[in-house]
Design an enzyme around this catalytic site. Structure first.
Site, short mmCIF file in Angstrom:
data_model
loop_
_atom_site.label_atom_id
_atom_site.label_comp_id
_atom_site.label_asym_id
_atom_site.label_seq_id
_atom_site.Cartn_x
_atom_site.Cartn_y
_atom_site.Cartn_z
N GLU A 36 0.93 -1.22 0.03
CA GLU A 36 0.12 0.11 0.00
C GLU A 36 0.98 1.29 -0.08
OE1 GLU A 36 -3.16 -0.14 -1.19
OE2 GLU A 36 -3.90 -1.44 0.56
N GLY A 127 -17.28 4.98 -1.82
CA GLY A 127 -16.53 5.47 -0.93
C GLY A 127 -15.94 4.29 -0.05
N ASP A 178 -4.48 0.96 -8.89
CA ASP A 178 -5.95 0.82 -9.36
C ASP A 178 -6.32 0.52 -10.67
OD1 ASP A 178 -5.52 1.19 -6.83
OD2 ASP A 178 -6.88 3.14 -6.72
C1 GLA Z 1 -5.10 4.70 -4.01
C2 GLA Z 1 -4.55 5.04 -5.18
C3 GLA Z 1 -3.32 4.07 -5.47
C4 GLA Z 1 -2.47 3.46 -4.37
C5 GLA Z 1 -3.58 3.35 -3.29
C6 GLA Z 1 -2.59 3.05 -2.09
O1 GLA Z 1 -6.12 3.64 -4.19
O2 GLA Z 1 -5.30 5.32 -6.29
O3 GLA Z 1 -2.79 4.40 -6.53
O4 GLA Z 1 -1.60 4.53 -4.16
O5 GLA Z 1 -4.25 4.33 -3.05
O6 GLA Z 1 -1.63 1.92 -2.07
#
Ligand code: GLA
Length: 391
Positions: A36, A127, A178
């Site tokens: 993360e 959300g 993502d």
């Molecule tokens: C969000 C962002 C991702 C990533 C996550 C944390 O989802 O869109 O790019 O940085 O947070 O891992």
């Protein structure tokens, strides 16, 4: 899927008159298993695409108008704009995502000669941190690519276009995770992605007698304009100071001992803590995937637990409610690992739970969560799905 196709055609006909010549598309949301806030730090991530996501019914127009309607936000009605006026507007609301993608595609020189009518319906709880926006971006890219025959656009391009539009049109400085997870998803596999190079491999998720559970705190996380961009800036500040003493390009280039030997170069405590998380989380992700490949689900779970503590303490990107969910899960025999997932500051936890403990886990965690916060948690057993498609 067949039901959603008919439903989307019906919704299109309701919004725009008839559904002749309409195509229906789907793009998934994602859950990140580990890794993360490493994706904008040149590190590794390990997400998988979900079978929930966003659907669109789309039809090419003969003029330059763009018309959008969301089944989730009927009060917003049909939002109309034009390919000749793609500037962000105050009342764009959710349409800023598809607009941003079309803007990014034309900005890349892709030929989008006419507008579209688009009806959207999302099955990801709003959300929740399961990437409803990335799925909408990839979905728009998938539909536009298909409708206008843009054959040179790869799925990796769809991910890059989505990220570019989110960064530059929506003002959220997200990494690539993502959009990549949504665009490149593969049924029953997670994606081990090196965000520095975009090299990746699929790793089958074989958890023996366990499954993946997502628990929604129902505390909404909103990443646009939130602490997310601050976290990214803190990492950049730490990197700039570290670069004066070690030859690195990103925090992902560091191992733990080199970080420890050089961390005093980072002057601010908060930036040092953020960088520590980025470095350790990256290494943890690599080790976790190795453990999983060896079939050591227990070790994978322990690394998830460490990842949560790091995210909560060093990265300060959890919240009291999700900490309660995770700590409640940790106490249960049969929970192999549990952590906050996604950008943080609310949203969901992800846990690996032995099949025979799932019901007890849900009941115990829900009760403790209700007692301590007054809120209801929602639970979803994860099915890992494929990337975007035309239905
Ligand atoms: C969000 C962002 C991702 C990533 C996550 C944390 O989802 O869109 O790019 O940085 O947070 O891992």
């Amino acid at each position: 899927m067949a039901d959603y196709k008919q439903m989307m055609l019906d919704e299109f006909a309701k919004a725009f008159g008839d559904a002749d010549g309409v195509n229906v598309y789907f793009a998934p949301g994602r859950v990140n298993l580990i890794g993360e806030h490493t994706d904008y730090n040149g590190g590794h991530v390990f997400p998988c695409a979900l079978t929930i996501g966003t659907y669109a019914a789309v039809k090419k127009r003969s003029d330059r108008a763009l018309r959008f309607y969301s089944v989730n936000f009927p009060d917003k009605g049909i939002v109309e704009t034009s390919l000749d006026d793609m500037r962000p507007k105050a009342d764009d609301s959710w349409t800023a995502y598809p607009k941003g993608v079309i803007w990014a595609m034309t900005g890349r020189g892709l030929d989008i000669p006419t507008g579209i009518d688009m009806v959207v319906y999302g099955t990801i709880p709003a959300g929740s941190g399961l990437s409803s926006s990335a799925s909408l971006e990839v979905l728009t890219g998938e539909a536009v690519r298909d409708i206008f025959g843009l054959k040179d656009v790869s799925n990796t391009d769809l991910a890059k276009i989505g990220q570019f539009s989110e960064n530059n049109y929506n003002g959220m400085n997200c990494g690539i995770m993502d959009q990549f997870a949504s665009a490149m998803g593969k049924k029953d596999n997670a994606i081990f992605l090196d965000t520095a190079t975009l090299e990746f491999e699929y790793a089958p998720i074989a958890l023996k007698d366990a499954c993946i559970i997502i628990t929604n705190s129902n505390v909404k996380h909103s990443l646009v304009g939130s602490d997310y961009n601050t976290r990214r800036a803190e990492c950049e500040e730490a990197l700039a100071e570290l670069k004066k003493v070690v030859a690195i390009e990103t925090l992902g280039d560091l191992d733990e001992s080199t970080f420890e030997a050089n961390k005093q170069a980072i002057s601010k405590d908060n930036c040092r803590a953020r960088a520590k998380h980025a470095v350790y989380e990256n290494r943890r992700t690599i080790r976790a995937v190795e453990a999983l490949k060896k079939g050591d689900v227990e070790a994978f779970g322990r690394l998830m637990n460490e990842a949560h503590t790091s995210m909560s303490v060093d990265y300060a990107a959890s919240c009291p409610e999700v900490d309660i969910l995770v700590e409640a899960a940790w106490k249960i025999d049969g929970v192999l690992g549990s952590r906050i997932t996604g950008g943080g500051f609310g949203g969901c936890s992800v846990s690996i739970v032995r099949n025979d403990a799932v019901e007890m886990c849900k009941e115990t965690v829900a009760q403790e969560y209700k007692d301590k916060t007054g809120l209801d948690a929602d639970f979803y057993v994860v099915s890992i799905g494929d990337g975007p498609c035309r239905l």
